[in-house]
Scaffold this motif. Structure first.
Motif, PDB file in Angstrom:
ATOM      1  N   UNK A 148       0.731  -1.406   0.084  1.00  0.00           N
ATOM      2  CA  UNK A 148       0.062   0.056   0.132  1.00  0.00           C
ATOM      3  C   UNK A 148       0.911   1.205   0.180  1.00  0.00           C
ATOM      4  N   UNK A 149       2.030   1.174   0.698  1.00  0.00           N
ATOM      5  CA  UNK A 149       2.942   2.266   0.837  1.00  0.00           C
ATOM      6  C   UNK A 149       3.473   2.722  -0.545  1.00  0.00           C
ATOM      7  N   UNK A 150       3.863   1.380  -1.232  1.00  0.00           N
ATOM      8  CA  UNK A 150       4.229   1.633  -2.566  1.00  0.00           C
ATOM      9  C   UNK A 150       3.460   2.040  -3.796  1.00  0.00           C
ATOM     10  N   UNK A 151       2.099   1.963  -3.370  1.00  0.00           N
ATOM     11  CA  UNK A 151       1.071   2.448  -4.257  1.00  0.00           C
ATOM     12  C   UNK A 151       1.189   3.937  -3.790  1.00  0.00           C
ATOM     13  N   UNK A 166      14.555   2.124   0.485  1.00  0.00           N
ATOM     14  CA  UNK A 166      14.272   1.882   2.026  1.00  0.00           C
ATOM     15  C   UNK A 166      12.852   0.929   1.941  1.00  0.00           C
ATOM     16  N   UNK A 167      12.008   1.460   1.239  1.00  0.00           N
ATOM     17  CA  UNK A 167      10.760   0.974   1.355  1.00  0.00           C
ATOM     18  C   UNK A 167      10.770  -0.346   0.428  1.00  0.00           C
ATOM     19  N   UNK A 168      11.434  -0.300  -0.714  1.00  0.00           N
ATOM     20  CA  UNK A 168      11.251  -1.368  -1.799  1.00  0.00           C
ATOM     21  C   UNK A 168      12.136  -2.667  -0.927  1.00  0.00           C
ATOM     22  N   UNK A 205      17.855  -7.246   4.771  1.00  0.00           N
ATOM     23  CA  UNK A 205      17.333  -6.002   5.068  1.00  0.00           C
ATOM     24  C   UNK A 205      18.510  -5.002   5.566  1.00  0.00           C
ATOM     25  N   UNK A 206      19.162  -5.417   6.768  1.00  0.00           N
ATOM     26  CA  UNK A 206      20.113  -4.427   7.067  1.00  0.00           C
ATOM     27  C   UNK A 206      21.009  -4.276   6.131  1.00  0.00           C
ATOM     28  N   UNK A 207      21.605  -5.071   5.482  1.00  0.00           N
ATOM     29  CA  UNK A 207      22.631  -4.870   4.200  1.00  0.00           C
ATOM     30  C   UNK A 207      22.117  -3.871   3.157  1.00  0.00           C
ATOM     31  N   UNK A 208      20.709  -3.974   2.906  1.00  0.00           N
ATOM     32  CA  UNK A 208      20.123  -2.879   1.956  1.00  0.00           C
ATOM     33  C   UNK A 208      19.773  -1.495   2.480  1.00  0.00           C
ATOM     34  N   UNK A 209      19.773  -1.669   3.906  1.00  0.00           N
ATOM     35  CA  UNK A 209      19.261  -0.329   4.470  1.00  0.00           C
ATOM     36  C   UNK A 209      20.557   0.479   4.778  1.00  0.00           C
ATOM     37  N   UNK A 210      21.744  -0.345   4.978  1.00  0.00           N
ATOM     38  CA  UNK A 210      23.142   0.313   5.205  1.00  0.00           C
ATOM     39  C   UNK A 210      23.602   0.853   3.967  1.00  0.00           C
ATOM     40  N   UNK A 211      23.180   0.150   2.686  1.00  0.00           N
ATOM     41  CA  UNK A 211      23.725   0.617   1.292  1.00  0.00           C
ATOM     42  C   UNK A 211      22.762   1.919   1.009  1.00  0.00           C
ATOM     43  N   UNK A 212      21.617   1.765   1.217  1.00  0.00           N
ATOM     44  CA  UNK A 212      20.748   2.951   1.009  1.00  0.00           C
ATOM     45  C   UNK A 212      21.234   4.357   1.748  1.00  0.00           C
TER      46      UNK A 212
END
Length: 232
Positions: A148-151, A166-168, A205-212
């Protein structure tokens, strides 16, 4: 007992969780993503605490069993409110943060009440079963809320690159974990697969967040045309 592979994944996941907080502090994003960083910091601390309990009492001990599932429930609630904080970021220009928070609290309370009502009728170990079922229900709710947030991001034509990433990444995490829960219930005989997947998923998840946070500046924007093409 966990083997070398599990310990390596455990170490990497804890390291990535700490990296999110370090990257946020380095990039001056700690206060902007305060709840996200608190969640990651708590996850890192609880990961170390789990290791201590495991080392002291053993993998099959009741102490480790209860500590693991109760801490997992706390982290799931933390992740839920982290997602709500991302909602607040998306809707901040509309001054709708208050309504988002109130709605999140009502949804959380309703989910907890529904879960307790179901567990109360079907289990003698009410509290333990409740925290397990609540975690599963919140993962599925988180999955729906993320889509819903992505929408909303698409509808509002949100272009902040870091926020979108972050959302993705949160959506992918919820999707894979929800699929893991569903498949584990459908095919319990494949327990050796479902035992390996959650720790690996937990690292992503933490890897993706740290990268972003580290690689994408807060002021970076995504071209509207590219944003429109993402779901296709």
């Amino acid at each position: 007992m966990p083997g070398p592979f599990e310990y390596v994944i455990w170490f990497l996941c804890t390291l990535f969780e700490a990296a999110v907080v370090v990257c946020s502090l380095s990039r001056g994003a700690f206060r902007r993503y305060f709840i996200l960083n608190i969640y990651m910091g708590a996850s890192c601390v609880l990961s170390l605490a789990r290791f201590q309990v495991l080392s002291h009492y053993g993998f099959k001990s009741s102490e480790y069993f209860y500590f693991y599932y109760y801490s997992d429930a706390l982290l799931t609630i933390g992740l839920y409110f982290t997602l709500i904080s991302l909602y607040s970021r998306v809707f901040e220009e509309m001054k709708a943060e208050r309504y988002v928070r109130v709605g999140a609290l009502l949804l959380m309370a309703g989910t907890a009440a529904f879960t307790f009502a179901i567990v109360q009728q079907s289990s003698a170990r009410i509290l333990t079963r409740f925290v397990v079922e609540l975690s599963q229900n919140l993962y599925f709710i988180g999955l729906v809320l993320t889509y819903l947030l992505w929408g909303a991001i698409m509808k509002l034509r949100e272009t902040r690159t870091r926020l979108i990433q972050l959302v993705l990444s949160t959506g992918v995490y919820f999707s894979v974990f929800a699929a893991n829960y569903a498949l584990r219930n459908l095919y319990p005989e494949l327990h050796f697969v479902w035992g390996y997947l959650p720790p690996i998923i937990g690292c992503l998840l933490p890897l993706a967040w740290a990268y972003a946070i580290w690689r994408l500046p807060e002021e970076a924007r995504l071209a509207p045309a590219r944003l429109t093409m993402v779901p296709r």
